[in-house]
Motif scaffolding. Sequence first.
Motif, PDB file in Angstrom:
ATOM      1  N   ASN A   2       0.816  -1.215   0.000  1.00 33.97           N
ATOM      2  CA  ASN A   2       0.000   0.000   0.000  1.00 33.97           C
ATOM      3  C   ASN A   2       0.855   1.274   0.000  1.00 33.97           C
ATOM      4  O   ASN A   2       0.442   2.314   0.500  1.00 33.97           O
ATOM      5  N   CYS A   3       2.039   1.179  -0.574  1.00 34.59           N
ATOM      6  CA  CYS A   3       2.954   2.319  -0.627  1.00 34.59           C
ATOM      7  C   CYS A   3       2.393   3.443  -1.493  1.00 34.59           C
ATOM      8  O   CYS A   3       2.666   4.626  -1.250  1.00 34.59           O
ATOM      9  N   ILE A   4       1.630   3.053  -2.496  1.00 35.35           N
ATOM     10  CA  ILE A   4       1.088   4.016  -3.457  1.00 35.35           C
ATOM     11  C   ILE A   4       0.153   5.046  -2.799  1.00 35.35           C
ATOM     12  O   ILE A   4      -0.091   6.104  -3.346  1.00 35.35           O
ATOM     13  N   PRO A  22       5.354   8.110  -8.362  1.00 38.30           N
ATOM     14  CA  PRO A  22       6.649   8.070  -9.054  1.00 38.30           C
ATOM     15  C   PRO A  22       7.339   9.425  -9.193  1.00 38.30           C
ATOM     16  O   PRO A  22       8.536   9.529  -8.964  1.00 38.30           O
ATOM     17  N   ASP A  23       6.590  10.467  -9.550  1.00 40.90           N
ATOM     18  CA  ASP A  23       7.249  11.721  -9.893  1.00 40.90           C
ATOM     19  C   ASP A  23       6.770  12.948  -9.122  1.00 40.90           C
ATOM     20  O   ASP A  23       7.089  14.070  -9.490  1.00 40.90           O
ATOM     21  N   GLY A  41       4.397  11.307   1.225  1.00 45.65           N
ATOM     22  CA  GLY A  41       5.817  10.975   1.275  1.00 45.65           C
ATOM     23  C   GLY A  41       6.511  11.434   0.009  1.00 45.65           C
ATOM     24  O   GLY A  41       5.859  11.842  -0.961  1.00 45.65           O
ATOM     25  N   PRO A  42       7.826  11.367  -0.002  1.00 39.57           N
ATOM     26  CA  PRO A  42       8.583  11.809  -1.181  1.00 39.57           C
ATOM     27  C   PRO A  42       8.301  10.921  -2.399  1.00 39.57           C
ATOM     28  O   PRO A  42       7.845   9.792  -2.268  1.00 39.57           O
ATOM     29  N   SER A  43       8.603  11.448  -3.577  1.00 42.68           N
ATOM     30  CA  SER A  43       8.405  10.690  -4.811  1.00 42.68           C
ATOM     31  C   SER A  43       9.420   9.553  -4.903  1.00 42.68           C
ATOM     32  O   SER A  43      10.474   9.580  -4.255  1.00 42.68           O
ATOM     33  N   ASP A  73      13.458  13.118   3.640  1.00 47.58           N
ATOM     34  CA  ASP A  73      12.318  13.730   4.325  1.00 47.58           C
ATOM     35  C   ASP A  73      12.030  13.123   5.706  1.00 47.58           C
ATOM     36  O   ASP A  73      10.960  12.546   5.938  1.00 47.58           O
ATOM     37  N   PRO A  74      12.963  13.258   6.641  1.00 45.80           N
ATOM     38  CA  PRO A  74      12.761  12.710   7.987  1.00 45.80           C
ATOM     39  C   PRO A  74      11.531  13.263   8.708  1.00 45.80           C
ATOM     40  O   PRO A  74      11.020  12.635   9.630  1.00 45.80           O
ATOM     41  N   SER A  75      11.011  14.403   8.263  1.00 49.59           N
ATOM     42  CA  SER A  75       9.829  14.981   8.921  1.00 49.59           C
ATOM     43  C   SER A  75       8.597  14.085   8.764  1.00 49.59           C
ATOM     44  O   SER A  75       7.654  14.198   9.540  1.00 49.59           O
ATOM     45  N   GLN A  76       8.599  13.202   7.795  1.00 53.05           N
ATOM     46  CA  GLN A  76       7.463  12.311   7.565  1.00 53.05           C
ATOM     47  C   GLN A  76       7.656  10.932   8.204  1.00 53.05           C
ATOM     48  O   GLN A  76       6.846  10.032   8.025  1.00 53.05           O
ATOM     49  N   TYR A  77       8.723  10.795   8.985  1.00 50.56           N
ATOM     50  CA  TYR A  77       9.072   9.490   9.558  1.00 50.56           C
ATOM     51  C   TYR A  77       7.966   8.925  10.461  1.00 50.56           C
ATOM     52  O   TYR A  77       7.668   7.734  10.403  1.00 50.56           O
TER      53      TYR A  77
END
Length: 122
Positions: free
Chosen positions: A45-47, A52-53, A58-60, A88-92
């Motif tokens: 469920n990463c999507i 992708p871009d 989270g980051p692309s 992007d450690p802020s989204q950890y």
Amino acid sequence: MKNLVILLSFFSLIGCQNKEEKKTTSIDETAVIVSGQELFEGEGNCIACHKPDQKIIGPSLQEIGKVYKAKKGSIVSFLQAQSVPIVDPSQYDIMKTNFAITKSMSEEQLKALEDYIYSFSK
């Protein structure tokens, strides 16, 4: 003549045994072909957070692959919660909730995810 028949029978028997052994030992029943894209879009469920871009939550994938390659990081290690985030450690804290999924994946599945992510950094 009798010796020739015995000798041919002996070699025939040995040849059959070798073929039978090859059949049983050449099949690895635990081997599974894993698609990183299928895991990314399905089980992982990463999507939901990564595209992708473009950055969503989270980051692309392009950014993740680029940064991990440049810093020689291990995406697999991160997904096993064994290393700190380098993109992007802020989204950890948000990502930590997904470790329950990724930590249950096999090494092969995680490697497939890593390869899939790296495919966007070319």
